[in-house]
Design a protein around this motif. Structure first.
Motif, PDB file in Angstrom:
ATOM      1  N   LYS A 109      -3.162  11.451   7.607  1.00 34.45           N
ATOM      2  CA  LYS A 109      -2.099  10.939   6.572  1.00 34.45           C
ATOM      3  C   LYS A 109      -1.669  11.739   5.513  1.00 34.45           C
ATOM      4  O   LYS A 109      -2.720  12.558   5.155  1.00 34.45           O
ATOM      5  CB  LYS A 109      -2.547   9.518   6.153  1.00 34.45           C
ATOM      6  CG  LYS A 109      -2.633   8.571   7.112  1.00 34.45           C
ATOM      7  CD  LYS A 109      -2.281   7.227   6.650  1.00 34.45           C
ATOM      8  CE  LYS A 109      -2.346   5.914   7.705  1.00 34.45           C
ATOM      9  NZ  LYS A 109      -3.595   5.811   8.384  1.00 34.45           N
ATOM     10  N   VAL A 131       8.707  11.116  -8.271  1.00 30.09           N
ATOM     11  CA  VAL A 131       7.726  11.312  -7.487  1.00 30.09           C
ATOM     12  C   VAL A 131       6.424  11.932  -8.265  1.00 30.09           C
ATOM     13  O   VAL A 131       5.231  11.365  -8.427  1.00 30.09           O
ATOM     14  CB  VAL A 131       8.164  12.098  -6.339  1.00 30.09           C
ATOM     15  CG1 VAL A 131       6.793  12.496  -5.484  1.00 30.09           C
ATOM     16  CG2 VAL A 131       9.279  11.501  -5.725  1.00 30.09           C
ATOM     17  N   GLN A 139      -2.680   9.720 -10.919  1.00 26.11           N
ATOM     18  CA  GLN A 139      -3.878  10.577 -10.984  1.00 26.11           C
ATOM     19  C   GLN A 139      -4.370  10.930 -12.319  1.00 26.11           C
ATOM     20  O   GLN A 139      -5.419  11.264 -12.234  1.00 26.11           O
ATOM     21  CB  GLN A 139      -3.178  12.224 -10.641  1.00 26.11           C
ATOM     22  CG  GLN A 139      -3.158  12.169  -9.185  1.00 26.11           C
ATOM     23  CD  GLN A 139      -2.221  13.437  -8.737  1.00 26.11           C
ATOM     24  OE1 GLN A 139      -1.921  13.594  -7.511  1.00 26.11           O
ATOM     25  NE2 GLN A 139      -1.486  14.182  -9.574  1.00 26.11           N
ATOM     26  N   MET A 200       5.255   4.557  -2.617  1.00 16.81           N
ATOM     27  CA  MET A 200       4.058   5.742  -2.630  1.00 16.81           C
ATOM     28  C   MET A 200       2.762   5.428  -3.305  1.00 16.81           C
ATOM     29  O   MET A 200       1.824   5.840  -2.794  1.00 16.81           O
ATOM     30  CB  MET A 200       4.845   6.911  -3.186  1.00 16.81           C
ATOM     31  CG  MET A 200       4.075   8.139  -3.769  1.00 16.81           C
ATOM     32  SD  MET A 200       4.842   8.927  -5.067  1.00 16.81           S
ATOM     33  CE  MET A 200       3.699  10.252  -5.187  1.00 16.81           C
TER      34      MET A 200
HETATM   35  N1  FAQ Z   1       1.590   7.397   1.982  1.00 17.23           N
HETATM   36  O1  FAQ Z   1      -6.291   0.698   1.288  1.00 17.23           O
HETATM   37  P1  FAQ Z   1      -5.051   1.433   0.825  1.00 17.23           P
HETATM   38  C1  FAQ Z   1       2.128  14.172  -5.151  1.00 17.23           C
HETATM   39  C2  FAQ Z   1      -2.605   4.530   3.745  1.00 17.23           C
HETATM   40  S1  FAQ Z   1       0.574  13.671  -4.600  1.00 17.23           S
HETATM   41  C3  FAQ Z   1       0.641   7.383   3.378  1.00 17.23           C
HETATM   42  O2  FAQ Z   1      -4.495   1.244  -0.423  1.00 17.23           O
HETATM   43  P2  FAQ Z   1      -6.168   3.805  -0.603  1.00 17.23           P
HETATM   44  C4  FAQ Z   1       2.237  15.465  -5.870  1.00 17.23           C
HETATM   45  C5  FAQ Z   1      -3.975   4.727   3.046  1.00 17.23           C
HETATM   46  O3  FAQ Z   1      -4.324   6.237   3.350  1.00 17.23           O
HETATM   47  C6  FAQ Z   1       0.827  12.319  -3.878  1.00 17.23           C
HETATM   48  N2  FAQ Z   1      -0.198   6.632   3.563  1.00 17.23           N
HETATM   49  O4  FAQ Z   1      -5.844   3.153   0.664  1.00 17.23           O
HETATM   50  C7  FAQ Z   1       3.528  16.004  -5.723  1.00 17.23           C
HETATM   51  C8  FAQ Z   1      -4.747   3.759   4.157  1.00 17.23           C
HETATM   52  O5  FAQ Z   1      -4.742   4.472   5.484  1.00 17.23           O
HETATM   53  P3  FAQ Z   1      -6.265   5.082   6.232  1.00 17.23           P
HETATM   54  C9  FAQ Z   1      -0.449  11.662  -3.017  1.00 17.23           C
HETATM   55  C10 FAQ Z   1      -0.813   5.534   2.652  1.00 17.23           C
HETATM   56  O6  FAQ Z   1      -6.591   5.245  -0.281  1.00 17.23           O
HETATM   57  C11 FAQ Z   1       4.722  15.436  -6.287  1.00 17.23           C
HETATM   58  C12 FAQ Z   1      -3.760   2.721   4.420  1.00 17.23           C
HETATM   59  O7  FAQ Z   1      -2.607   3.228   3.902  1.00 17.23           O
HETATM   60  N3  FAQ Z   1      -1.446  11.160  -3.926  1.00 17.23           N
HETATM   61  O8  FAQ Z   1       3.016  13.132  -5.285  1.00 17.23           O
HETATM   62  C13 FAQ Z   1       0.027   5.606   1.503  1.00 17.23           C
HETATM   63  O9  FAQ Z   1      -7.290   3.074  -1.200  1.00 17.23           O
HETATM   64  C14 FAQ Z   1       6.033  16.314  -5.914  1.00 17.23           C
HETATM   65  C15 FAQ Z   1      -4.310   1.561   3.553  1.00 17.23           C
HETATM   66  O10 FAQ Z   1      -4.179   2.014   2.012  1.00 17.23           O
HETATM   67  C16 FAQ Z   1      -2.659  11.010  -3.457  1.00 17.23           C
HETATM   68  O11 FAQ Z   1      -2.994  11.071  -2.537  1.00 17.23           O
HETATM   69  C17 FAQ Z   1       1.178   6.299   1.250  1.00 17.23           C
HETATM   70  N4  FAQ Z   1       1.898   6.264   0.320  1.00 17.23           N
HETATM   71  O12 FAQ Z   1      -4.941   4.095  -1.755  1.00 17.23           O
HETATM   72  C18 FAQ Z   1       3.511  16.956  -4.847  1.00 17.23           C
HETATM   73  C19 FAQ Z   1      -3.506  10.341  -4.482  1.00 17.23           C
HETATM   74  N5  FAQ Z   1      -0.542   4.618   0.531  1.00 17.23           N
HETATM   75  O13 FAQ Z   1      -6.574   6.345   5.338  1.00 17.23           O
HETATM   76  C20 FAQ Z   1       4.770  17.688  -4.258  1.00 17.23           C
HETATM   77  C21 FAQ Z   1      -4.640  10.071  -4.086  1.00 17.23           C
HETATM   78  C22 FAQ Z   1      -1.736   4.238   1.375  1.00 17.23           C
HETATM   79  O14 FAQ Z   1      -7.235   4.060   6.019  1.00 17.23           O
HETATM   80  C23 FAQ Z   1       6.022  17.143  -5.131  1.00 17.23           C
HETATM   81  N6  FAQ Z   1      -4.760   8.949  -3.373  1.00 17.23           N
HETATM   82  N7  FAQ Z   1      -1.574   4.822   2.678  1.00 17.23           N
HETATM   83  O15 FAQ Z   1      -5.829   5.575   7.461  1.00 17.23           O
HETATM   84  C24 FAQ Z   1      -4.791   7.665  -3.678  1.00 17.23           C
HETATM   85  O16 FAQ Z   1      -4.968   7.237  -5.060  1.00 17.23           O
HETATM   86  C25 FAQ Z   1      -5.038   6.428  -2.706  1.00 17.23           C
HETATM   87  O17 FAQ Z   1      -5.374   7.052  -1.634  1.00 17.23           O
HETATM   88  C26 FAQ Z   1      -3.655   5.626  -2.455  1.00 17.23           C
HETATM   89  C27 FAQ Z   1      -3.999   4.742  -1.435  1.00 17.23           C
HETATM   90  C28 FAQ Z   1      -3.202   4.981  -3.769  1.00 17.23           C
HETATM   91  C29 FAQ Z   1      -2.587   6.605  -2.150  1.00 17.23           C
END
Ligand code: FAQ
Length: 329
Positions: A109, A131, A139, A200
């Motif tokens: 993902k 975004v 973050q 997001m």
């Molecule tokens: N899209 O139980 P939760 C940026 C999935 S960086 C797709 O709530 P979690 C910089 C999730 O993986 C943006 N899938 O999961 C930039 C899980 O599936 P799994 C990225 C999503 O992990 C700017 C399922 O749904 N940032 O923007 C999404 O506790 C401009 C259940 O969800 C990060 O990755 C989604 N939106 O919370 C670059 C930050 N949301 O794995 C270029 C770090 C959820 O069981 C240009 N990540 N899912 O198959 C996090 O903070 C967390 O992983 C969340 C999700 C908050 C994203």
């Protein structure tokens, strides 16, 4: 290891988490902690590099040299963020090749937000403002996450994201103060990016499967809904300041709670995009796969160069050191 020994290690680990100590790659950690971190950090890394594509679409069409330079620098930063994150992930015992393979095969993902198209220049403003704005809110708490390499990577990432957010807001502000057509372009971009930016931040807390455990491990410091509320409270006044309208007729400020209340999000759309059926999912993956395949000759050349200059190969460093020694004698 006996069950008793594992239990002891788990207790020591839990106590370290409770004391807010950082967990480092060589420390003992529960297997589920390791796997959860590989999952989140790799998804985050993939998001950074796939996230380069929607903005990359506008480099050749930036309206001025100054805008082009800023956009190029921003997109290059995102590549850097991907690299710090892949490196942090590798410390957990997974290889970069495996991670790329998961992305290229469509198994991994990455953030839903990058599956939407960038139709006008104003989208560069909306992405930076909304975004990157949402990314910062998500973050900043991660700079104090329990896994050391992830937390340290986030410190630098957040500094760079704030420049990205400001350059996006500045584009929106300029358009909003411009001709009626330019203001309309900014409003249209806000209309299209608002709800995807809110989504997001992840599903609602009720639908989030990982939040509870991730909060216990201090991987997550805030829930998805808390972050979303923070994003709305911070962003709505910014839109008002530049004379744009948030495309949510139900939005209202609650004087008692001091928070904005907002409408229900389209979670069906969110899950469709997450499952690969968004407007640009196929394009994004095929662009990454093509870049990987077309870059093979560069990786091969870099490997050949590294081998030639490695101190471990006869034609590389050793003979060079010997030559240098001979010359010195
Ligand atoms: N899209 O139980 P939760 C940026 C999935 S960086 C797709 O709530 P979690 C910089 C999730 O993986 C943006 N899938 O999961 C930039 C899980 O599936 P799994 C990225 C999503 O992990 C700017 C399922 O749904 N940032 O923007 C999404 O506790 C401009 C259940 O969800 C990060 O990755 C989604 N939106 O919370 C670059 C930050 N949301 O794995 C270029 C770090 C959820 O069981 C240009 N990540 N899912 O198959 C996090 O903070 C967390 O992983 C969340 C999700 C908050 C994203």
């Amino acid at each position: 290891m006996s069950e008793h020994e594992v239990k002891n290690l788990e207790e020591i680990f839990d106590a370290r988490i409770a004391r807010d100590e950082k967990i480092e790659p060589k420390d003992w950690m529960p297997e589920k902690y390791r796997q959860t971190h590989i999952r989140q950090i790799s998804q985050h890394a993939h998001s950074e590099i796939v996230g380069m594509l929607p903005e990359g679409n506008w480099i050749t069409r930036a309206p001025s040299l100054k805008r082009k330079v800023a956009l190029l620098a921003k997109i290059q930063d995102e590549a850097g963020h991907g690299l710090y994150l892949y490196s942090a992930c590798e410390t957990l015992g997974v290889s970069r090749e495996e991670l790329y393979d998961q992305l290229h095969s469509g198994k991994a993902k990455y953030s839903s937000i990058f599956n939407y198209p960038t139709l006008t220049w104003a989208d560069m403003g909306a992405i930076g403002w909304l975004v990157d704005g949402a990314a910062i809110i998500n973050q900043v708490p991660l700079t104090t996450t329990s896994f050391g390499p992830y937390a340290r990577a986030m410190v630098r990432v957040c500094k760079e994201e704030s420049f990205h957010q400001r350059q996006g807001f500045q584009i929106m502000m300029t358009l909003a103060e411009g001709t009626p057509e330019q203001k309309e372009m900014a409003q249209d971009a806000l209309n299209r990016w608002w709800f995807p930016s809110l989504m997001m931040l992840g599903p609602t807390d009720a639908a989030s499967v990982h939040t509870e455990q991730s909060m216990k491990w201090k991987l997550k410091r805030k829930t998805n809904d808390e972050l979303r509320q923070q994003f709305v409270d911070q962003t709505v006044p910014q839109a008002h300041m530049i004379g744009l309208t948030i495309p949510d007729p139900t939005l209202k400020f609650n004087e008692e709670t001091k928070h904005y209340e907002f409408g229900e999000l389209d979670w069906d759309e969110f899950w469709q995009v997450v499952k690969g059926h968004g407007p640009c999912n196929k394009d994004r993956i095929s662009a990454r796969v093509n870049a990987w395949n077309n870059g093979k000759w560069v990786r091969d050349a870099a490997m050949a160069y590294a081998e030639k200059h490695s101190p471990l190969t006869p034609e590389g460093g050793i003979s060079k050191i010997q030559n240098n020694l001979k010359q010195a004698i």
